[in-house]
Design a protein around this motif. Structure first.
Motif, PDB file in Angstrom:
ATOM      1  N   ILE A  83       0.857  -1.178   0.000  1.00  0.00           N
ATOM      2  CA  ILE A  83       0.000   0.000   0.000  1.00  0.00           C
ATOM      3  C   ILE A  83       0.893   1.228   0.000  1.00  0.00           C
ATOM      4  N   THR A 130       0.883   5.672  -0.688  1.00  0.00           N
ATOM      5  CA  THR A 130       0.122   6.897  -0.889  1.00  0.00           C
ATOM      6  C   THR A 130       1.047   7.963  -1.453  1.00  0.00           C
ATOM      7  N   GLU A 131       0.456   8.883  -2.187  1.00  0.00           N
ATOM      8  CA  GLU A 131       1.248   9.986  -2.732  1.00  0.00           C
ATOM      9  C   GLU A 131       0.357  11.201  -2.966  1.00  0.00           C
ATOM     10  N   LYS A 160      -0.406  14.093  -5.562  1.00  0.00           N
ATOM     11  CA  LYS A 160      -0.201  14.329  -6.988  1.00  0.00           C
ATOM     12  C   LYS A 160      -0.734  15.714  -7.341  1.00  0.00           C
ATOM     13  N   VAL A 197      -3.364   9.986  -4.015  1.00  0.00           N
ATOM     14  CA  VAL A 197      -3.434   8.712  -4.720  1.00  0.00           C
ATOM     15  C   VAL A 197      -3.054   7.600  -3.752  1.00  0.00           C
ATOM     16  N   ARG A 253      -2.426   3.504  -3.718  1.00  0.00           N
ATOM     17  CA  ARG A 253      -2.190   2.326  -4.557  1.00  0.00           C
ATOM     18  C   ARG A 253      -2.149   1.095  -3.666  1.00  0.00           C
ATOM     19  N   ALA A 283      -1.535  -2.949  -4.121  1.00  0.00           N
ATOM     20  CA  ALA A 283      -1.074  -3.945  -5.096  1.00  0.00           C
ATOM     21  C   ALA A 283      -0.757  -5.264  -4.400  1.00  0.00           C
ATOM     22  N   CYS A 341      -8.229  -0.319 -12.053  1.00  0.00           N
ATOM     23  CA  CYS A 341      -7.638  -1.628 -11.781  1.00  0.00           C
ATOM     24  C   CYS A 341      -6.653  -1.950 -12.901  1.00  0.00           C
ATOM     25  N   LYS A 342      -5.434  -2.286 -12.502  1.00  0.00           N
ATOM     26  CA  LYS A 342      -4.420  -2.738 -13.457  1.00  0.00           C
ATOM     27  C   LYS A 342      -4.013  -4.145 -13.027  1.00  0.00           C
ATOM     28  N   GLU A 387      -3.178  -4.320  -9.206  1.00  0.00           N
ATOM     29  CA  GLU A 387      -3.042  -3.049  -8.506  1.00  0.00           C
ATOM     30  C   GLU A 387      -4.323  -2.245  -8.692  1.00  0.00           C
ATOM     31  N   ILE A 427      -5.794   1.532  -8.092  1.00  0.00           N
ATOM     32  CA  ILE A 427      -5.323   2.903  -7.908  1.00  0.00           C
ATOM     33  C   ILE A 427      -6.538   3.780  -7.628  1.00  0.00           C
ATOM     34  N   SER A 431      -7.701   7.525  -6.806  1.00  0.00           N
ATOM     35  CA  SER A 431      -7.302   8.932  -6.851  1.00  0.00           C
ATOM     36  C   SER A 431      -8.467   9.769  -6.350  1.00  0.00           C
TER      37      SER A 431
END
Length: 103
Positions: A12, A14-15, A17, A23, A25, A27, A76-77, A85, A87, A89
């Motif tokens: 997990i 966080t960022e 942006k 954001v 994430r 994964a 979703c990726k 992952e 994501i 936002s």
């Protein structure tokens, strides 16, 4: 560091942006989600279980909360054999839309 397939992991992060978005994430290094399933995961009542078993994955509700209620994005990726992952936002300050605006 060597990551063995038997070592299940969730990361997990966080960022911030553009100073306007947060954001998150999430994964994993699991088996991944096939493309045909990825296309449906945000649909209401979608499940990979047999018919009549379970009520869905809950991702349609998650998508509704993130996108419609908070004006964010949920992506979703995934690649089969490589993990998945999600994501999320979210705008730091929700933009106010007119009551009749369509989302």
């Amino acid at each position: 560091m060597v990551c063995l397939r038997s070592q299940k992991k969730i990361a997990i992060a966080t960022e911030l942006k553009d100073k306007n978005w947060v954001v998150v994430r999430i994964a994993d290094n699991g088996s991944g989600i096939p493309p045909d399933v990825q296309e449906k995961i945000f649909e209401t009542f979608f499940t990979t279980k047999a018919r009549g078993v379970g009520t869905g994955m809950g991702l349609s509700i998650s998508h509704q909360i993130v996108v419609e209620k908070h004006g964010g994005q949920l992506i979703c990726k995934s690649e089969v054999g490589s993990g998945t992952e999600f994501i999320i936002s979210l705008p730091i300050q929700k933009q106010h839309l007119p009551e009749n605006a369509q989302l």
